[in-house]
Design a protein around this motif. Structure first.
Motif, PDB file in Angstrom:
ATOM      1  N   VAL A 196       4.131 -14.388  24.970  1.00  0.00           N
ATOM      2  CA  VAL A 196       4.174 -13.067  25.243  1.00  0.00           C
ATOM      3  C   VAL A 196       5.075 -12.244  26.242  1.00  0.00           C
ATOM      4  N   LEU A 197       5.029 -13.046  27.172  1.00  0.00           N
ATOM      5  CA  LEU A 197       6.314 -12.712  27.989  1.00  0.00           C
ATOM      6  C   LEU A 197       7.758 -12.762  28.107  1.00  0.00           C
ATOM      7  N   LEU A 198       7.892 -13.560  27.214  1.00  0.00           N
ATOM      8  CA  LEU A 198       9.316 -13.308  26.368  1.00  0.00           C
ATOM      9  C   LEU A 198       9.370 -12.392  25.681  1.00  0.00           C
ATOM     10  N   PHE A 199       8.488 -12.192  24.695  1.00  0.00           N
ATOM     11  CA  PHE A 199       8.823 -10.993  23.862  1.00  0.00           C
ATOM     12  C   PHE A 199       8.823  -9.635  24.486  1.00  0.00           C
ATOM     13  N   LEU A 200       8.085 -10.049  25.837  1.00  0.00           N
ATOM     14  CA  LEU A 200       8.462  -8.277  26.463  1.00  0.00           C
ATOM     15  C   LEU A 200       9.046  -7.992  26.719  1.00  0.00           C
ATOM     16  N   ILE A 201       9.813  -9.411  27.864  1.00  0.00           N
ATOM     17  CA  ILE A 201      11.200  -9.611  28.688  1.00  0.00           C
ATOM     18  C   ILE A 201      12.027  -8.668  27.839  1.00  0.00           C
TER      19      ILE A 201
END
Length: 313
Positions: A180-185
């Protein structure tokens, strides 16, 4: 005859395809796909579990083919506006090398087999996520959003941000906070990256009638949005470090790279006329690619180092 007239053709007229292998490769948008594949590879190897080489290759290849299918279907639908823009006039369909039905068939076949192969050989969570990614890029972004709203890049950016999530699901069979963090970046990276491009390609988008933000709201409003999204991007990219998901090495690199992004975004906001303004937007566009690649490269390098160290010591 102008360059534009030379490349603009009657897309509705029947004609025999002159396509070669290179033309079909061009349909896959290989330069865009290379970054997609790289971010997906990082998502795959960050995921917990044993990474069988055959499954790893299968997963990354399916995501790459699915991304290529999205590119082909995008070119099929946008062939008319591609013919009007100097940046895209040399693509295979506007040049008459590939017909629109051929591109549609090619894209659909690749999409079907990439999803089914990933689902059958790896797992159906990853297959379903890949299918949703292709659907989102082609239907939501390309067909529903791009020609109708200046927020096309913001919402459509979700499609480009999903490959690491798909890869994580392929590797682990589950989802967690890290993907999810990779997605948001990637999601918050997309607007400043593409709006910088739109600023120095504004004439193209105006000619084609695509409502990119500079066309609809003007360059100054776009510069402000680039700056605001860059602030959010830098904060989002740094956040996994204090939250304990990624290491201090990643966090430090993120701060350094983020400072570069912020500096260039401020320059884009500050310089608004003539050659200096054009140069600033081009620098931001180029550096944004380096920024995203470097962030994900650091994460991948950490995975490699952790795998090698037990063998060395």
């Amino acid at each position: 005859m102008s360059v534009l007239d030379h490349h603009t053709i009657d897309l509705s007229a029947p004609r025999i395809s002159e396509a070669g292998v290179a033309d079909y490769i061009a349909l896959l948008k290989p330069r865009v796909m290379s970054l997609v594949v790289f971010t997906a590879m990082v998502g795959y190897f960050l995921a917990p579990g044993d990474h069988h080489p055959v499954l790893a290759i299968t997963s990354i290849l399916c995501i790459a083919v699915g991304g290529g299918a999205s590119g082909a279907l995008n070119m099929w639908y946008e062939a008319d506006i591609d013919a009007l823009m100097s940046r895209t006039a040399n693509r295979p369909i506007p040049r008459g090398r590939i017909t629109r039905p051929e591109a549609l068939t090619f894209g659909l076949v690749l999409a079907f087999f990439s999803v089914m192969t990933l689902g059958i050989l790896v797992n159906w969570l990853a297959g379903a996520l890949l299918a949703f990614t292709i659907f989102f890029y082609v239907v939501i972004y390309t067909i529903a959003l791009k020609r109708w709203t200046a927020q096309n890049i913001v919402i459509g950016g979700a499609a480009g941000a999903l490959p690491p999530v798909v890869a994580w699901a392929a590797a682990s069979g589950t989802l967690s906070m890290e993907p999810v963090l990779l997605f948001l970046i990637i999601f918050f990276w997309t607007p400043p990256h593409f709006w910088a491009l739109a600023l120095f390609r504004n004439d193209d988008y105006t000619r084609a009638g695509v409502p990119m933000l500079p066309v609809v709201a003007g360059p100054d409003a776009t510069r402000l949005q680039i700056l605001l999204y860059t602030v959010v991007l830098v904060a989002t990219a740094v956040a996994p470090w204090p939250l304990g998901y990624f290491s201090a090495i990643y966090g430090t690199a993120s701060l350094i790279l983020g400072a570069g992004m912020m500096y260039l975004a401020i320059e884009v906001y500050r310089l608004r006329e003539g050659t200096p303004a054009n140069r600033a937007t081009r620098k931001l566009f180029a550096f944004s690619i380096v920024y995203l690649f470097a962030l994900f490269a650091i994460l991948l390098l950490e995975v490699v180092v952790k795998a090698i160290l037990p063998m060395v010591w």
